[in-house]
Motif scaffolding. Structure first.
Motif, PDB file in Angstrom:
ATOM      1  N   ASN A  42       0.804  -1.234   0.000  1.00 18.51           N
ATOM      2  CA  ASN A  42       0.000   0.000   0.000  1.00 18.51           C
ATOM      3  C   ASN A  42       0.835   1.281   0.000  1.00 18.51           C
ATOM      4  N   HIS A 105       0.290  -3.131  -4.263  1.00 21.32           N
ATOM      5  CA  HIS A 105      -0.517  -3.976  -3.371  1.00 21.32           C
ATOM      6  C   HIS A 105       0.090  -5.366  -3.325  1.00 21.32           C
ATOM      7  N   CYS A 108      -3.860  -7.545  -3.597  1.00 23.88           N
ATOM      8  CA  CYS A 108      -4.869  -6.535  -3.907  1.00 23.88           C
ATOM      9  C   CYS A 108      -6.296  -7.051  -3.659  1.00 23.88           C
ATOM     10  N   HIS A 118      -1.312  -0.124  -8.845  1.00 23.57           N
ATOM     11  CA  HIS A 118      -2.373   0.737  -9.403  1.00 23.57           C
ATOM     12  C   HIS A 118      -1.706   2.050  -9.811  1.00 23.57           C
TER      13      HIS A 118
END
Lengths: 168, 514
Positions: A42, A105, A108, A118
């Motif tokens: 993250n 991620h 994810c 992303h």
């Protein structure tokens, strides 16, 4: 005085080179992402690699896979941005080199636990090229020598084999 | 009709049939040549033309040495069948590696042989570099090898044979296949191929449609569908891209491949029985019972173990990352939905242990799968129960114990013993592989994972298999894949035959010198 100027110039060069190293370190390779997945989960990361295969359009967003030489990973990217990538790596092409900054991620939630990025920004750093095929002369000579010999021998073997089968 | 069997030596018989199998394989190279022509890949086309010519010359030479076998219609004995199968695989490994070497995507002949053996044995471990820039022709070849290897190279040669050869059954058994679908071997091999080709058409169509839906272009979707079907059906694990199945980022694509590799791991006899309307066989068969029980327990334990460690956030993730990989390992396929290093870094010792166990168990006997097979696990388990029951029963009572595999079969000590022996051989092979891994400094769990993967012909990696791996490990892994796929007997027969030949030569030379 000249000595002092020399020292200053050297110091300046050293500072520049160190600062360049710092910039390079900000870019993470894909294998490092996997090795340190828990720590980088993250977090915003920057990766750079060759776009491979093809873009897979999934509506507003698309998947683009990039390979940075250490490994390959899927980038979840806005279709409009992905369309800027015109060359994808395959046998006949070297794909565009893209620099992606986005959120990594480890597993994810949106994509079934996949390790992905992303994308937030996408920049094409090097345009891809068509790889021209060059045939080595050695390969050509080997083909010209071997293929006719093998074909003639196979024909003779086949003829003899048929004859023996008929006799039996 | 002339029969002069005694005049033909074993060496000639083995040479003739090995040459025949090599010639069939040379003929197969026309498919990548046509592919290269269609996609205008001229370098790849020359690679395959050279390889085909070399394979043809070797095939003719071998068949020529054993020519009298054909003239005299010599009978194939059991020892010939086993040696021919083992020798054919060895010779083909070298010949089929030539296009890899010429492609420039491989660093040594050893690496090329590793990849070919990995394909033949439907393992799926890869040492080929830069997969993303591989020619379509070489990709076609890689996936063809794994597809044909799943059914068997000798099975293919027997299918092509114009007339039934005496002793064909011995050749067929030599390749670790023993199911008789119809009374003659040629008919059986043709049924095996018919089953595979029908699934090929249906499976490729399903993956092609799904490929179009997930955003692949039509031609590329077709090629990906064909390659992934070949790999899934043969429980191979090869894929055209570096990321393996993760390249597609699709639950539907993963689900279709999962159905295909589960079907591929089932016995051809079971497929044939179901096609003949015997649907109850699916429930009654000892292999399917064994597979469903072990895969259910393995999936549940891994999901529970990894959820305790919070590795995956939700149920969908658990299905796509855990269930998929466990079933892929159990069917010895080797498609991976996680990166190799994630097994080592995230799954922990418990997850790795479960994977090692399911990789060693493997799929069904006489299927495309590897491992020591559900049938043997079921037989040994039932044998154990049988022994306990015998202990508890009165000494005077005599009861016949049975198990169901296509038909009801008697479970006696000899059946249990032969199954146990094969399992012991697999465990020894696995043990040595683990030991070699630890010798070269890899952690015990990683060494065990990789050794189980090669022994069971799975193809999942924890990160050990790479071009930088020590050459000794590459050679051992080739041997483990080879022995695991041929289920030992053929390779032992080949070793025995070679050792016997050397002994004879030594005795002769000693006599001559004295």
């Amino acid at each position: 005085m000249r000595k002092i100027i020399k020292i200053f110039v050297l110091m300046f060069l050293l500072v520049i080179s160190f600062s360049l190293n710092v910039f390079a370190a900000q870019r993470t390779d894909i294998n490092s992402l996997i090795e340190h997945a828990k720590a980088l989960d993250n977090k915003e990361v920057t990766v750079q690699g060759e776009a491979i295969g093809e873009m897979m359009n999934r509506g507003e967003y698309s998947w683009v896979n990039i390979n940075d030489g250490t490994n390959a990973m899927g980038i979840w990217i806005k279709t409009a941005e992905a369309e800027q990538i015109t060359s994808f790596g395959d046998y006949k092409h070297k794909g565009d080199t893209v620099k992606i900054t986005g959120i990594f991620h480890r597993a994810c939630v949106e994509h079934g636990g996949e390790a992905d990025i992303h994308s937030e920004t996408c920049e094409i750093t090097v345009k891809g090229i068509t790889i021209s095929e060059r045939i080595p002369s050695g390969k050509l000579i080997a083909t010209v020598l071997l293929v006719p010999v093998a074909a003639i021998l196979f024909f003779l073997y086949y003829k003899k084999s048929r004859k023996v089968t008929a006799e039996l | 009709m002339k029969f002069r069997t005694n005049a033909v030596s074993s060496f000639e018989i083995i040479s003739y049939y090995t040459g025949y199998v090599v010639l069939c394989t040379a003929l197969l190279m026309t498919i990548p040549i046509i592919t290269a022509l269609v996609f205008a890949e001229w370098n790849a086309m020359l690679d395959f033309l050279i390889s085909m010519a070399i394979a043809t010359l070797v095939g003719i030479a071998l068949a020529g040495i054993g020519w009298r076998t054909k003239q005299n219609r010599a009978n194939i004995q059991w020892k010939h069948g086993f040696v021919i199968a083992a020798l054919s695989w060895f010779v083909l490994m070298i010949l089929c590696a030539i296009p890899y070497c010429l492609s420039g995507h491989i660093s040594s002949m050893l690496d090329a042989c590793f990849d070919v053996m990995s394909g033949f044995t439907t393992t799926g471990l890869v040492l080929t570099q830069d997969l993303d820039h591989l020619s379509t022709a070489l990709n076609m070849w890689r996936h063809m090898l794994t597809f044909i290897g799943g059914q068997g190279m000798v099975v293919l040669a027997l299918t092509i044979m114009i007339r039934e050869t005496s002793g064909a059954y011995r050749l067929y058994v030599g390749e670790a296949k023993d199911i008789e679908l119809v009374p003659n071997v040629k008919g059986t091999t043709r049924i095996i191929w018919r089953i595979s080709m029908i699934y090929l058409a249906v499976g490729t169509a399903a993956l092609w449609i799904d490929g179009l839906i997930i955003g692949l272009k039509p031609v590329s979707a077709f090629l990906h569908a064909l390659f992934m079907f070949e790999s899934a059906w043969s429980t191979g694990g090869f894929a055209p891209m570096t990321q393996n199945i993760m390249y597609y980022h699709s639950l539907s694509f993963e689900t279709i491949t999962m159905i295909i590799f589960i079907l591929g791991s089932f016995n051809f006899g079971l497929h044939y029985a179901i096609w003949q309307g015997k649907r109850k066989e699916l429930v009654k068969n000892i292999e399917t019972q064994s597979f469903f029980i072990t895969s259910f327990i393995a999936c549940m334990l891994t999901v529970y173990g990894l959820s305790r460690a919070n590795v995956y956030p939700d149920t969908v993730s658990a299905f796509r990352r855990i269930v998929y990989n466990v079933i892929s390992a159990h069917t010895t396929t080797g498609f991976g939905t996680v990166y190799a290093r994630q097994f080592a870094l995230e799954w922990g010792d418990f997850g790795i242990l479960i994977m090692v166990i399911v990789m060693l168990i493997g799929g069904s006997a006489c299927s495309t799968a590897g491992g020591f097979k559900g049938l043997r696990v079921g037989i040994v388990f039932k044998g154990l129960i049988m022994d306990i029951k015998k202990l508890l029963c009165s000494e005077r009572s005599r009861k016949a114990y049975k198990f169901h595999h296509i038909k009801d079969q008697l479970l006696d000590d000899s059946v249990v013993k032969s199954s146990s022996l094969i399992i012991i051989c697999y465990m020894v092979l696995f043990g040595i592989g683990t030991m070699i891994g630890t010798f070269y400094g890899y952690p015990l769990s990683s060494s065990a994972f990789e050794a189980a993967s090669v022994t069971g012909n799975v193809g999942l990696s924890i990160g050990i298999t790479s071009p930088a791996m020590p050459a000794v490990m590459k050679i051992y892994y080739i041997i483990a894949m080879y022995m695991g796929r041929l289920e030992f007997l053929s390779v032992f027969a080949l070793i025995g035959y070679v050792a016997g030949g050397i002994k004879k030569l030594c005795v002769k030379s000693l006599k001559f010198s004295s």
